[in-house]
Design a protein around this motif. Structure first.
Motif, PDB file in Angstrom:
ATOM      1  N   GLN A  14       1.186  -1.342  -0.064  1.00  0.00           N
ATOM      2  CA  GLN A  14      -0.457  -0.052  -0.254  1.00  0.00           C
ATOM      3  C   GLN A  14       0.974   0.770   0.211  1.00  0.00           C
ATOM      4  N   ARG A  15       1.937   1.253   0.849  1.00  0.00           N
ATOM      5  CA  ARG A  15       2.830   2.417   0.410  1.00  0.00           C
ATOM      6  C   ARG A  15       3.459   2.561  -0.500  1.00  0.00           C
ATOM      7  N   ARG A  16       4.078   1.904  -1.214  1.00  0.00           N
ATOM      8  CA  ARG A  16       4.514   1.543  -3.041  1.00  0.00           C
ATOM      9  C   ARG A  16       3.321   2.585  -2.929  1.00  0.00           C
ATOM     10  N   ALA A  17       1.985   1.949  -3.402  1.00  0.00           N
ATOM     11  CA  ALA A  17       1.148   3.431  -4.351  1.00  0.00           C
ATOM     12  C   ALA A  17       1.244   3.623  -3.899  1.00  0.00           C
ATOM     13  N   VAL A  18       1.184   4.194  -2.993  1.00  0.00           N
ATOM     14  CA  VAL A  18       0.619   5.575  -2.134  1.00  0.00           C
ATOM     15  C   VAL A  18       1.761   7.039  -2.812  1.00  0.00           C
ATOM     16  N   GLU A  19       2.999   6.111  -2.638  1.00  0.00           N
ATOM     17  CA  GLU A  19       4.777   6.931  -2.807  1.00  0.00           C
ATOM     18  C   GLU A  19       4.782   6.940  -4.248  1.00  0.00           C
ATOM     19  N   THR A  20       3.346   6.318  -5.492  1.00  0.00           N
ATOM     20  CA  THR A  20       4.105   6.406  -6.532  1.00  0.00           C
ATOM     21  C   THR A  20       2.967   7.623  -7.469  1.00  0.00           C
ATOM     22  N   VAL A  21       3.741   8.474  -7.134  1.00  0.00           N
ATOM     23  CA  VAL A  21       2.440   9.468  -7.561  1.00  0.00           C
ATOM     24  C   VAL A  21       2.415  10.477  -9.408  1.00  0.00           C
ATOM     25  N   ILE A  27      -2.532  -1.130  -9.772  1.00  0.00           N
ATOM     26  CA  ILE A  27      -3.627  -1.407  -8.597  1.00  0.00           C
ATOM     27  C   ILE A  27      -3.715  -3.057  -8.908  1.00  0.00           C
ATOM     28  N   LEU A  28      -3.310  -4.246  -8.519  1.00  0.00           N
ATOM     29  CA  LEU A  28      -4.672  -5.724  -8.486  1.00  0.00           C
ATOM     30  C   LEU A  28      -4.567  -5.338  -7.447  1.00  0.00           C
ATOM     31  N   ALA A  29      -5.981  -5.025  -7.104  1.00  0.00           N
ATOM     32  CA  ALA A  29      -6.021  -4.901  -5.197  1.00  0.00           C
ATOM     33  C   ALA A  29      -7.171  -6.208  -5.423  1.00  0.00           C
ATOM     34  N   GLY A  30      -6.716  -7.018  -4.545  1.00  0.00           N
ATOM     35  CA  GLY A  30      -7.793  -8.635  -4.014  1.00  0.00           C
ATOM     36  C   GLY A  30      -8.549  -8.140  -2.916  1.00  0.00           C
ATOM     37  N   ALA A  31      -9.603  -8.742  -2.849  1.00  0.00           N
ATOM     38  CA  ALA A  31     -10.868  -8.334  -2.265  1.00  0.00           C
ATOM     39  C   ALA A  31      -9.835  -8.373  -0.431  1.00  0.00           C
ATOM     40  N   ASN A 268       5.917   1.752 -19.883  1.00  0.00           N
ATOM     41  CA  ASN A 268       6.294   2.032 -18.404  1.00  0.00           C
ATOM     42  C   ASN A 268       5.364   2.441 -16.927  1.00  0.00           C
ATOM     43  N   THR A 269       4.889   0.882 -16.673  1.00  0.00           N
ATOM     44  CA  THR A 269       3.412   0.680 -15.985  1.00  0.00           C
ATOM     45  C   THR A 269       4.128   0.144 -14.684  1.00  0.00           C
ATOM     46  N   THR A 270       3.716   0.427 -13.409  1.00  0.00           N
ATOM     47  CA  THR A 270       4.101   0.208 -12.490  1.00  0.00           C
ATOM     48  C   THR A 270       3.246  -0.928 -11.520  1.00  0.00           C
ATOM     49  N   VAL A 271       2.905  -1.859 -11.954  1.00  0.00           N
ATOM     50  CA  VAL A 271       2.589  -2.659 -11.136  1.00  0.00           C
ATOM     51  C   VAL A 271       2.183  -3.282 -10.079  1.00  0.00           C
ATOM     52  N   ILE A 272       1.320  -3.331  -9.008  1.00  0.00           N
ATOM     53  CA  ILE A 272       1.258  -2.744  -7.655  1.00  0.00           C
ATOM     54  C   ILE A 272       0.240  -4.183  -7.087  1.00  0.00           C
ATOM     55  N   GLU A 299      -2.676 -13.273 -11.461  1.00  0.00           N
ATOM     56  CA  GLU A 299      -2.422 -14.328  -9.629  1.00  0.00           C
ATOM     57  C   GLU A 299      -2.559 -13.473  -8.564  1.00  0.00           C
ATOM     58  N   LYS A 300      -3.669 -13.235  -7.614  1.00  0.00           N
ATOM     59  CA  LYS A 300      -3.577 -12.898  -6.273  1.00  0.00           C
ATOM     60  C   LYS A 300      -3.800 -14.083  -4.990  1.00  0.00           C
ATOM     61  N   ILE A 301      -2.616 -14.074  -4.342  1.00  0.00           N
ATOM     62  CA  ILE A 301      -2.783 -15.450  -3.194  1.00  0.00           C
ATOM     63  C   ILE A 301      -3.382 -14.355  -2.382  1.00  0.00           C
TER      64      ILE A 301
END
Length: 635
Positions: A14-21, A27-31, A268-272, A299-301
């Motif tokens: 989450q922090r990495r996503a917030v810092e990537t402004v 952002i692949l966000a699991g349930a 140059n997409t950042t994938v989180i 895939e998201k575990i």
């Protein structure tokens, strides 16, 4: 603005996503992984460090509720002025500011499509307007017009024959234009056309908005993506947030392809990946993760962050009645353990299956919300006609009106979900009428009986949630029941193509991940392939007593006496299927009796001792009978 608050409590992803402004960001966000927290903190950080002014950011959601929630969170972080709207709301605002706004927007397509549907030949004239509306939306979300509709169908199958659906679509568009209306899809299409026809207007929008965040990106369709492309232009300041595992709206034209394809579109997409789950117990997540390999996509575990809970219940039953009785009794038991009814949900593939729980919950005095047999189209249509007469020929009258309304004893293939629900409801009313009909009571008394059995519990908007799996998306509950996990139910029988089965699997996954701590999966028919993918093997059903079994007969006699004494319907004490299971198992103590489906803690406490005495007495009689037979043989 307090920057420390922006990063407070965030995990590393989450922090990495917030810092990537700066974009592009996927952002692949699991349930249950805190995606709303993540994207609102990211937007706040974009403003806090001066990367963008608040008015330069457009955050797009899929519901007004989500947009309101996002604005509220941003304001609590000290960020005001960010535009957070749905696609339709943002487009309409731009039409008002820059173009020719529509005068009249249709709140619903149903009335106009019902009028057009009435012109179709039987049996298609009875198809619910909702099925026709879904098809019109499917076409318009793909930017199809009546002129291109038939040529672009491909392997897509409309709810009625293509030539008839074309006729409806053409009539809908013509009638809408004649009346001076536009629908919600038109709002997006008109905005796209405005930008294409007036480049200077598009330049003004691009000058105003510099950065975009799109929530639930797995639900974007071609029309929405086209509008987003106009807003973006050749820029890449896009943060797309979503979970392809929860893409369950293909019938409206939604596709996860835009989410999954973002890295290919922008090199140059950042994938989180957000995989820490803040909703469910480790036991619930362990079960849900078992089906992940079959979901495909990104895939998201999910990883648990909460403490341990009870193991999920997986239970097969020998009858529908036993399955329903188990769920109802388990709901009551959980409530006694301190879980509020509002924190419990029964999730099913269709509304028709939810109706199976309405009467048992009503009889058990358990409040519920979210489903109503008598409020749905099939029942409303039939009862409206039935109220005009008073006859003792209840069964004949109900069957006749149901047939007039298009009920068919044998359903054809390829029915839409709404029509399946309507047909199921009409068939249910016919069966209820047959059970009620005694040649003395009238149709009006039948209506009164229905209202008493299926009407409001007097606890509007409170109680156990009865929801379809689609309706449960985005929600969470302390306890979740998913009944009828069977072939032709989940996956639904209309799903035959690989893509359709894949969407049904994702729908099941959505249901699993709604549960916080308590999860129960049940079935009483042919086990769904999805249970096999969870590693749940088919369990042999417990031996069930035959109708002439003396223990079964004795239990039924006892039940009648107890029900009469308590002034209750017999099935409220125990269903026949439960008594048959008890007779088949011959339990020796309360612990063994508690393993019988339909015997929850309440019934165990209330009736357990009596049931064991009946079973034991029958056993003693059998022993005595065997002794006499042996003595006679010896003589």
């Amino acid at each position: 603005m307090d920057v420390d608050r922006i990063f407070a409590g965030l995990n590393p992803e989450q922090r990495r996503a917030v810092e990537t402004v700066r974009g592009p960001v996927c952002i692949l966000a699991g349930a249950g992984s805190g995606k709303t927290t993540t994207i609102t903190r990211r937007i706040a950080n974009q403003v806090a460090i001066g990367e963008f002014e608040p008015h330069e950011i457009l955050a797009v959601t899929f519901t007004d509720k989500a947009a309101t929630e996002m604005r509220g969170r941003l304001e609590r972080l000290g960020v005001g002025g960010v535009t957070a709207r749905t696609f339709h709301s943002a487009a309409l605002r731009q039409l008002h500011r820059l173009g020719d706004p529509p005068d009249r927007i249709m709140a619903s397509k149903a009335l106009l499509l019902r009028q057009l549907g009435n012109t179709l030949p039987p049996p298609y004239k009875f198809r619910p307007a909702g099925d026709l509306a879904t098809e019109v939306e499917w076409a318009k979300n793909r930017r199809l017009t009546p002129a291109t509709y038939l040529d672009e169908l491909g392997d897509h199958e409309p709810p009625i024959p293509p030539d008839l659906m074309f006729r409806i679509f053409r009539g809908y568009e013509a009638e809408k234009e004649e009346r001076g209306f536009v629908d919600f899809e038109d709002v997006l299409e008109l905005t796209v056309r405005l930008f294409d026809d007036r480049p200077e207007t598009l330049a003004e929008v691009r000058e105003y908005f510099s950065a975009f965040t799109v929530d639930e990106y797995q639900d974007v369709n071609l029309l929405q993506q086209t509008l987003l492309d106009r807003w973006l232009g050749d820029r890449n300041e896009l943060c797309a947030v979503g979970d392809d595992y929860q893409s369950i709206y293909a019938f409206t034209g939604a596709t996860p392809a835009y989410l999954l394809g973002l890295p290919a579109r922008f090199s140059n997409t950042t994938v989180i990946r957000l995989e820490d789950n803040y909703r469910s117990s480790p036991e619930v997540l362990a079960l849900a993760n078992r089906i992940v390999p079959a979901l495909g996509g990104a895939e998201k575990i999910l990883r648990a962050t909460l403490g341990a809970g009870p193991d999920p219940v997986t239970q097969s039953f020998s009858s529908r009645e036993g399955e329903v009785a188990f769920v109802v009794e388990r709901v009551r038991s959980l409530n006694r353990e301190g879980i509020r009814f509002e924190e419990i949900a029964i999730l099913s593939r269709t509304n028709a299956r939810l109706a199976d729980f309405e009467e048992p919950l009503h009889e058990a005095k358990i409040p519920f919300q979210g489903a109503s047999l008598l409020a749905r189209e099939g029942a409303r249509q039939l009862l409206r006609r039935l109220r005009r007469v008073e006859s003792v020929e209840v069964s004949t009258s109900v069957r006749g009106y149901a047939t007039e309304a298009g009920w068919r004893e044998r359903l054809p293939e390829k029915l839409g979900e709404r029509e399946m629900v309507r047909q199921s409801d009409l068939g249910r009313l016919i069966r209820l009428a047959e059970e009620f009909d005694d040649g003395v009571r009238t149709t009006r008394e039948f209506i009164a009986d229905l209202e008493a059995r299926f009407g409001s519990t007097g606890a509007d908007r409170r109680g156990v949630h009865l929801l379809t799996l689609h309706g449960a998306k985005g929600l969470e509950f302390e306890a979740v029941f998913i009944p009828r996990i069977e072939e032709k139910e989940l996956p639904i029988r209309q799903a035959k193509k690989p893509g359709e089965i894949a969407e049904e699997r994702r729908l099941f996954y959505v249901g699993l991940t709604r549960a916080k701590r308590q999860l129960a999966l049940t079935w009483s028919g042919k086990q769904s392939r999805f249970l096999g993918e969870l590693g749940i093997a088919t369990r042999p059903l417990t031996k069930v007593a035959e109708p002439d079994d003396p223990v079964y007969a004795a239990l039924k006699r006892w039940r009648l006496e107890r029900a009469t004494a308590d002034d209750l319907p017999a099935y409220v004490v125990f269903h026949n299927s439960t008594l048959a299971d008890i007779a088949g198992r011959r339990p020796h103590d309360l612990a063994e009796l508690a393993t019988v489906p339909g015997v929850g803690p309440t019934k165990l406490d209330r009736y357990g001792g009596d049931v064991l005495r009946v079973v034991a007495a029958c056993g003693e009689k059998q022993v005595e009978q065997d002794r006499r037979v042996a003595a006679d043989a010896a003589a």
